[in-house]
Motif scaffolding. Sequence first.
Motif, PDB file in Angstrom:
ATOM      1  N   ARG A   6      -0.716  -2.883  -4.325  1.00 20.97           N
ATOM      2  CA  ARG A   6      -1.184  -3.080  -2.943  1.00 20.97           C
ATOM      3  C   ARG A   6      -1.283  -4.561  -2.591  1.00 20.97           C
ATOM      4  NH1 ARG A   6      -7.011  -2.010  -0.789  1.00 20.97           N
ATOM      5  NH2 ARG A   6      -6.742  -2.425   1.436  1.00 20.97           N
ATOM      6  N   ARG A  10       0.623  -6.252   0.546  1.00 18.81           N
ATOM      7  CA  ARG A  10      -0.010  -7.051   1.590  1.00 18.81           C
ATOM      8  C   ARG A  10       0.674  -8.407   1.755  1.00 18.81           C
ATOM      9  NH1 ARG A  10      -6.236  -5.739   0.017  1.00 18.81           N
ATOM     10  NH2 ARG A  10      -6.608  -7.823   0.816  1.00 18.81           N
ATOM     11  N   ARG A  11       1.069  -9.006   0.651  1.00 20.04           N
ATOM     12  CA  ARG A  11       1.790 -10.287   0.755  1.00 20.04           C
ATOM     13  C   ARG A  11       3.120 -10.105   1.482  1.00 20.04           C
ATOM     14  NH1 ARG A  11      -0.738 -11.386  -4.273  1.00 20.04           N
ATOM     15  NH2 ARG A  11       0.911 -10.332  -5.438  1.00 20.04           N
ATOM     16  N   VAL A  13       3.866  -7.782   3.722  1.00 22.03           N
ATOM     17  CA  VAL A  13       3.604  -7.544   5.144  1.00 22.03           C
ATOM     18  C   VAL A  13       3.182  -8.838   5.828  1.00 22.03           C
ATOM     19  CG1 VAL A  13       2.096  -6.341   6.782  1.00 22.03           C
ATOM     20  CG2 VAL A  13       3.103  -5.095   4.865  1.00 22.03           C
ATOM     21  N   ASP A  14       2.422  -9.674   5.141  1.00 20.43           N
ATOM     22  CA  ASP A  14       2.043 -10.967   5.721  1.00 20.43           C
ATOM     23  C   ASP A  14       3.279 -11.801   6.059  1.00 20.43           C
ATOM     24  OD1 ASP A  14      -0.644 -10.391   5.592  1.00 20.43           O
ATOM     25  OD2 ASP A  14      -1.016 -11.554   3.759  1.00 20.43           O
ATOM     26  N   CYS A  48       8.549  -4.236   6.560  1.00 14.67           N
ATOM     27  CA  CYS A  48       7.363  -3.393   6.341  1.00 14.67           C
ATOM     28  C   CYS A  48       7.731  -2.118   5.590  1.00 14.67           C
ATOM     29  CB  CYS A  48       6.701  -3.056   7.667  1.00 14.67           C
ATOM     30  SG  CYS A  48       5.803  -4.431   8.415  1.00 14.67           S
ATOM     31  N   TYR A  55       5.650  -0.443  -2.734  1.00 18.69           N
ATOM     32  CA  TYR A  55       4.295  -0.018  -3.119  1.00 18.69           C
ATOM     33  C   TYR A  55       4.330   1.338  -3.815  1.00 18.69           C
ATOM     34  CZ  TYR A  55      -0.376   1.913  -2.886  1.00 18.69           C
ATOM     35  OH  TYR A  55      -1.565   2.524  -3.230  1.00 18.69           O
ATOM     36  N   GLU A 174       2.163  -2.015  11.027  1.00 19.71           N
ATOM     37  CA  GLU A 174       1.432  -2.787  10.017  1.00 19.71           C
ATOM     38  C   GLU A 174       0.115  -2.103   9.657  1.00 19.71           C
ATOM     39  OE1 GLU A 174       0.741  -6.618  11.744  1.00 19.71           O
ATOM     40  OE2 GLU A 174       2.872  -6.984  12.089  1.00 19.71           O
ATOM     41  N   LYS A 178      -0.784  -0.314   6.065  1.00 24.02           N
ATOM     42  CA  LYS A 178      -1.914  -0.885   5.323  1.00 24.02           C
ATOM     43  C   LYS A 178      -2.951   0.189   5.015  1.00 24.02           C
ATOM     44  CE  LYS A 178      -1.656  -5.688   6.944  1.00 24.02           C
ATOM     45  NZ  LYS A 178      -2.300  -6.719   7.811  1.00 24.02           N
ATOM     46  N   THR A 181      -1.686   2.505   2.155  1.00 22.30           N
ATOM     47  CA  THR A 181      -1.821   1.925   0.818  1.00 22.30           C
ATOM     48  C   THR A 181      -3.287   1.867   0.386  1.00 22.30           C
ATOM     49  OG1 THR A 181      -1.814  -0.353   1.691  1.00 22.30           O
ATOM     50  CG2 THR A 181       0.307   0.576   1.025  1.00 22.30           C
TER      51      THR A 181
END
Length: 202
Positions: A6, A10-11, A13-14, A48, A55, A174, A178, A181
Amino acid sequence: MPSVARANFRRAVDRAVLLRRACCQQRRGRRLSDDVRQVHYHSHLAACVAAWEAYVESIVLEFLDRSSRPLDPAFSELRHLLRGCAISANKKFNTPNWDNSRNHIIRYTGFDPITSWSTARSGSTSISSKTFLNDILLVRHSFAHGFPLPPTVPWLIIDGSQRLLNVQNLKEVEAFLKSLTATTDTGLSARLSSVFAVNVNW
């Protein structure tokens, strides 16, 4: 603390968010053209989806690694065999829609995320969450193969005779992924604790 899978999601998606934000900025005093913005939006959505796919692939391996019992040779051998099967399945896992993602997680962890995923989108049900994830994959598939965005996806904006993405769509994607996950981490953490007596702070 999130799982490693996860945290990596997140990295990723950032980084995708940078594409979305770039569309809202001026370039030498001029707005980006509609075509250029759509290219950025498509790239964001594809990034994404790729992060979600990574993931799902990673979390099953991380779960199996966490469930290790070094002092139980028979269990360790079975876990090793299952991990090998999961690695092989990961290589073929390239359409992370609702059913494929759910089945992949069930098959290699024993955890069925359907209840957790049902509320991943505000005010959603299992059917609406499933539809939204599958629509995301349908949109990604369409532009990845050079097709117009599908007219059957109701949350796309209509511009004349075509469907388009907008910033709000991307923000919803997004947030939804998020949430998926996060709830998956929570469910797998609970399973590790209840079935394998392994405590992780996911």
